[in-house]
Design a protein around this motif. Structure first.
Motif, short mmCIF file in Angstrom:
data_model
loop_
_atom_site.label_atom_id
_atom_site.label_comp_id
_atom_site.label_asym_id
_atom_site.label_seq_id
_atom_site.Cartn_x
_atom_site.Cartn_y
_atom_site.Cartn_z
N PHE A 68 0.83 -1.20 0.00
CA PHE A 68 0.00 0.00 0.00
C PHE A 68 0.87 1.26 0.00
N GLY A 69 1.88 1.26 0.85
CA GLY A 69 2.79 2.40 0.89
C GLY A 69 3.58 2.54 -0.39
N GLY A 70 3.98 1.41 -0.95
CA GLY A 70 4.74 1.44 -2.20
C GLY A 70 3.96 2.10 -3.32
N LEU A 71 2.70 1.78 -3.42
CA LEU A 71 1.87 2.39 -4.47
C LEU A 71 1.74 3.90 -4.25
N LEU A 72 1.62 4.32 -2.99
CA LEU A 72 1.55 5.75 -2.70
C LEU A 72 2.86 6.45 -3.03
N VAL A 73 3.98 5.80 -2.75
CA VAL A 73 5.29 6.37 -3.08
C VAL A 73 5.45 6.47 -4.60
N ILE A 74 5.06 5.42 -5.31
CA ILE A 74 5.14 5.45 -6.78
C ILE A 74 4.32 6.61 -7.34
N ALA A 75 3.12 6.77 -6.81
CA ALA A 75 2.27 7.87 -7.27
C ALA A 75 2.93 9.21 -6.97
N ALA A 76 3.50 9.35 -5.78
CA ALA A 76 4.14 10.62 -5.42
C ALA A 76 5.36 10.90 -6.29
N LEU A 77 6.19 9.89 -6.48
CA LEU A 77 7.41 10.08 -7.27
C LEU A 77 7.13 10.33 -8.75
N SER A 78 6.03 9.79 -9.23
CA SER A 78 5.70 9.96 -10.65
C SER A 78 4.75 11.14 -10.89
N GLY A 79 4.47 11.88 -9.82
CA GLY A 79 3.58 13.03 -9.97
C GLY A 79 2.14 12.68 -10.27
N GLN A 80 1.71 11.50 -9.81
CA GLN A 80 0.36 11.04 -10.12
C GLN A 80 -0.52 10.90 -8.87
N THR A 81 -0.27 11.72 -7.88
CA THR A 81 -1.09 11.61 -6.66
C THR A 81 -2.54 12.00 -6.88
N ALA A 82 -2.82 12.69 -7.98
CA ALA A 82 -4.23 12.98 -8.28
C ALA A 82 -5.01 11.68 -8.45
N MET A 83 -4.29 10.61 -8.81
CA MET A 83 -4.90 9.30 -8.99
C MET A 83 -5.16 8.61 -7.64
N THR A 84 -4.26 8.82 -6.68
CA THR A 84 -4.37 8.13 -5.39
C THR A 84 -5.02 8.98 -4.30
N ASP A 85 -4.96 10.29 -4.44
CA ASP A 85 -5.50 11.18 -3.40
C ASP A 85 -6.95 10.90 -3.01
N PRO A 86 -7.87 10.67 -3.98
CA PRO A 86 -9.27 10.51 -3.59
C PRO A 86 -9.53 9.34 -2.63
N LEU A 87 -8.74 8.26 -2.72
CA LEU A 87 -9.00 7.10 -1.88
C LEU A 87 -7.92 6.87 -0.80
N ALA A 88 -6.93 7.74 -0.77
CA ALA A 88 -5.81 7.54 0.16
C ALA A 88 -6.26 7.52 1.62
N LEU A 89 -7.11 8.44 1.99
CA LEU A 89 -7.55 8.49 3.39
C LEU A 89 -8.53 7.36 3.71
N VAL A 90 -9.25 6.88 2.69
CA VAL A 90 -10.10 5.70 2.88
C VAL A 90 -9.22 4.49 3.19
N LEU A 91 -8.12 4.36 2.45
CA LEU A 91 -7.18 3.27 2.71
C LEU A 91 -6.67 3.35 4.15
N LEU A 92 -6.24 4.52 4.57
CA LEU A 92 -5.74 4.68 5.94
C LEU A 92 -6.82 4.36 6.97
N ALA A 93 -8.01 4.87 6.76
CA ALA A 93 -9.10 4.62 7.71
C ALA A 93 -9.42 3.13 7.82
N THR A 94 -9.45 2.44 6.68
CA THR A 94 -9.76 1.02 6.74
C THR A 94 -8.63 0.22 7.39
N ARG A 95 -7.39 0.69 7.25
CA ARG A 95 -6.27 0.03 7.95
C ARG A 95 -6.41 0.20 9.45
N VAL A 96 -6.73 1.41 9.91
CA VAL A 96 -6.90 1.65 11.35
C VAL A 96 -8.08 0.85 11.88
#
Length: 135
Positions: A68-96
């Motif tokens: 999960f973290g790897g995908l977020l890092v890939i998105a950040a490094l490739s400048g594609q966080t617009a793709m991951t941002d909408p569900l990123a906090l959902v991922l964190l919430a479901t992990r907690v």
């Protein structure tokens, strides 16, 4: 900080908090001479059911972080966080939520809810992986 990096930071922080809780409880047991400092099993198998669940909840975070973290890092490094941002906090919430359920119960309902939280994380990760690969 965008949602993707916030979720990654939250995931790492949650994993750290579980570790701090586990090691604080273990330290207390050593200080009370209930368990010798070399008497801990990696899975807390010789301790209370709560401590065993805590070890597994922490291990679940460690197991999920590279994916999960790897995908977020890939998105950040490739400048594609617009793709991951909408569900990123959902991922964190479901992990907690998954961890909290793990800590509180092993009932059939709890296990089903815990799996549901994990399944949401897997679906989000699959979506991100496909989206990142095809962008």
């Amino acid at each position: 900080m965008n949602n993707s990096l916030l979720a990654l930071t939250g995931f790492v922080t949650w994993t750290l908090l579980l570790l701090v809780l586990m090691e604080s409880l273990r330290s207390r047991l050593v200080l009370l001479k209930a368990v010798p400092s070399n008497g801990f099993q990696p899975d807390n198998g010789n301790l209370s059911p709560f401590m065993q669940r805590l070890a597994r909840a922490h291990a679940n975070c460690l197991e999920g972080l590279p994916v999960f973290g790897g995908l977020l890092v890939i998105a950040a490094l490739s400048g594609q966080t617009a793709m991951t941002d909408p569900l990123a906090l959902v991922l964190l919430a479901t992990r907690v939520v998954q961890s909290l359920i793990h800590l509180t119960s092993l009932s059939v309902m709890a296990v089903n809810l815990r799996f549901t939280a994990f399944a949401v994380q897997m679906l989000i990760a699959l979506y991100w992986a496909f989206a990142l690969l095809t962008s």
